[in-house]
Design a protein around this motif. Structure first.
Motif, PDB file in Angstrom:
ATOM      1  N   PRO A 196      43.849  41.574  49.202  1.00  0.00           N
ATOM      2  CA  PRO A 196      43.336  40.211  49.329  1.00  0.00           C
ATOM      3  C   PRO A 196      44.363  39.176  48.878  1.00  0.00           C
ATOM      4  CG  PRO A 196      42.527  41.190  47.315  1.00  0.00           C
ATOM      5  CD  PRO A 196      43.322  42.259  48.008  1.00  0.00           C
ATOM      6  N   PRO A 197      44.153  37.903  49.217  1.00  0.00           N
ATOM      7  CA  PRO A 197      45.116  36.858  48.863  1.00  0.00           C
ATOM      8  C   PRO A 197      45.386  36.738  47.367  1.00  0.00           C
ATOM      9  CG  PRO A 197      43.579  36.072  50.535  1.00  0.00           C
ATOM     10  CD  PRO A 197      43.052  37.400  50.065  1.00  0.00           C
ATOM     11  N   LYS A 198      44.365  36.968  46.548  1.00  0.00           N
ATOM     12  CA  LYS A 198      44.575  36.785  45.105  1.00  0.00           C
ATOM     13  C   LYS A 198      45.554  37.797  44.535  1.00  0.00           C
ATOM     14  CE  LYS A 198      40.735  39.379  42.979  1.00  0.00           C
ATOM     15  NZ  LYS A 198      39.559  39.264  42.085  1.00  0.00           N
ATOM     16  N   LEU A 199      45.570  39.025  45.068  1.00  0.00           N
ATOM     17  CA  LEU A 199      46.552  40.009  44.613  1.00  0.00           C
ATOM     18  C   LEU A 199      47.938  39.608  45.091  1.00  0.00           C
ATOM     19  CD1 LEU A 199      47.432  42.640  43.315  1.00  0.00           C
ATOM     20  CD2 LEU A 199      46.734  43.841  45.404  1.00  0.00           C
ATOM     21  N   LEU A 200      48.020  39.111  46.329  1.00  0.00           N
ATOM     22  CA  LEU A 200      49.304  38.644  46.850  1.00  0.00           C
ATOM     23  C   LEU A 200      49.856  37.524  45.984  1.00  0.00           C
ATOM     24  CD1 LEU A 200      51.496  38.584  49.021  1.00  0.00           C
ATOM     25  CD2 LEU A 200      50.011  37.079  50.372  1.00  0.00           C
ATOM     26  N   ASP A 201      49.003  36.588  45.587  1.00  0.00           N
ATOM     27  CA  ASP A 201      49.427  35.469  44.734  1.00  0.00           C
ATOM     28  C   ASP A 201      49.934  35.973  43.384  1.00  0.00           C
ATOM     29  OD1 ASP A 201      48.740  33.716  46.729  1.00  0.00           O
ATOM     30  OD2 ASP A 201      46.779  33.207  45.879  1.00  0.00           O
ATOM     31  N   LYS A 202      49.216  36.938  42.806  1.00  0.00           N
ATOM     32  CA  LYS A 202      49.639  37.488  41.516  1.00  0.00           C
ATOM     33  C   LYS A 202      51.023  38.123  41.615  1.00  0.00           C
ATOM     34  CE  LYS A 202      45.124  38.657  39.418  1.00  0.00           C
ATOM     35  NZ  LYS A 202      45.359  38.184  38.033  1.00  0.00           N
TER      36      LYS A 202
END
Length: 333
Positions: free
Chosen positions: A308-314
């Motif tokens: 998901p996007p939040k893991l990519l951001d992290k």
């Protein structure tokens, strides 16, 4: 009496017969008849019982019979092939990697005995160390407290200790009902129910103040805890409040082969989304935490987070921070 061809079966017959007579001599003729073997074979069996098994067999010349000088039990043996011996030796060397832990104090003597037995049985045992090099398991601070917590878990006792986090110099006293002790990346942790806020907490044993551990007789009824289910959907050791999510990862073909051979997280064939000449894409049901970010960062450019996007951001923030530190250091160089 039928001939008994199996050697261990004959040894057991001799042992059972001598044991049943409670130290009274039994004639060689009776034993030969019971074993159904030649006198030469019988003498070899007696020698084997004495020398290999330590059986206290004596011979009474007056009564012309064999007897046990004191009670004895014949332990069962297993016939091992050279391959079995090599595998057992490898397992023993692996165990010896952890002998610095106090938890293995009682086991150390057993491991040594097994190691000697394997070397006695196999002429190749001394060569194993030349061909197998294990990753070293170093002594880690805090491992000396493992046994204390395990004892408390067995006794269902509350443990009080002083603990200092890495990010602060403040030392705090905690009381927990310990559930399990867990090892991760050569460091030890205790997972337990903290009495002060009635919450599940994890403490690194390497940050416990020496001499502060105390087992209490406090009566407490903590909730049930299934450690296997709790840690099944996450990497590392932490308190996880968020549920597992679907994470889609795209590996290069080469890294895909490595991941399938030794995945850092389990998956099923149905989880494979793409398996081509250029890409291996898989979906994992996993909790998103810092340990997952560290694992993906370790793989560098050989993996890409699709969702998901939040893991990519992290992960992007992690790489950017690392890059900024190198950029700042360039001016110093």
């Amino acid at each position: 009496m039928p001939i008994v061809k199996n050697q261990y079966a004959r040894l057991k017959k001799i042992n059972d017969y001598l044991t049943s007579w409670g130290g009274k001599p039994k004639s060689k003729a009776d034993l030969l008849d019971r074993c159904g073997c030649s006198e030469r074979t019988f003498r070899e069996d007696i020698r084997l019982l004495r020398e290999e098994y330590g059986a206290p067999i004596a011979y009474d010349y007056r009564q012309q019979g064999y007897y046990y000088t004191h009670p004895f039990e014949l332990a069962a043996t297993v016939t091992l092939t050279d391959k079995d011996l090599a595998t057992l030796h490898t397992a023993l060397v692996t165990l010896q990697q952890f002998q610095h832990l106090s938890l293995f104090d009682d086991l150390r003597g057993t491991v040594d005995k097994l190691d000697k037995a394997v070397r006695f049985r196999s002429s190749q045992a001394d060569d194993f160390g030349r061909y197998i090099f294990f990753e070293s398991v170093p002594y880690t601070k805090g491992s000396e407290w493992v046994d204390a917590f395990i004892q408390a878990i067995h006794q269902r006792q509350v443990v009080q200790f002083q603990h200092q986090r890495y990010d602060t110099e403040v030392t705090k006293t905690h009381q927990i009902y310990p559930y399990v002790v867990k090892e991760h990346r050569n460091r030890w942790y205790v997972v337990g129910w903290r009495l002060a806020d009635e919450q599940l907490r994890v403490f690194g044993l390497d940050r416990i103040i020496a001499g502060s551990i105390e087992r209490l007789n406090t009566t407490v009824t903590p909730p049930l805890f299934d450690a296997e289910a709790y840690f099944r959907q996450a990497l590392g050791v932490a308190v996880y409040d968020d549920p597992a999510e679907t994470v889609v990862l795209s590996f290069t073909r080469e890294q895909g082969f490595r991941f399938r051979a030794q995945p850092f997280y389990p998956f099923q064939d149905d989880d494979i989304l793409v398996d081509s000449d250029t890409e291996f894409r898989v979906q994992l049901q996993i909790i998103i935490n810092d340990e997952l970010v560290y694992e993906l960062a370790r793989l560098g450019g050989s993996v890409r987070v699709c969702s998901p996007p939040k893991l990519l951001d992290k992960l992007v923030r992690f790489h950017r921070l690392a890059l900024s530190r190198y950029s700042d250091s360039s001016s110093v160089l």
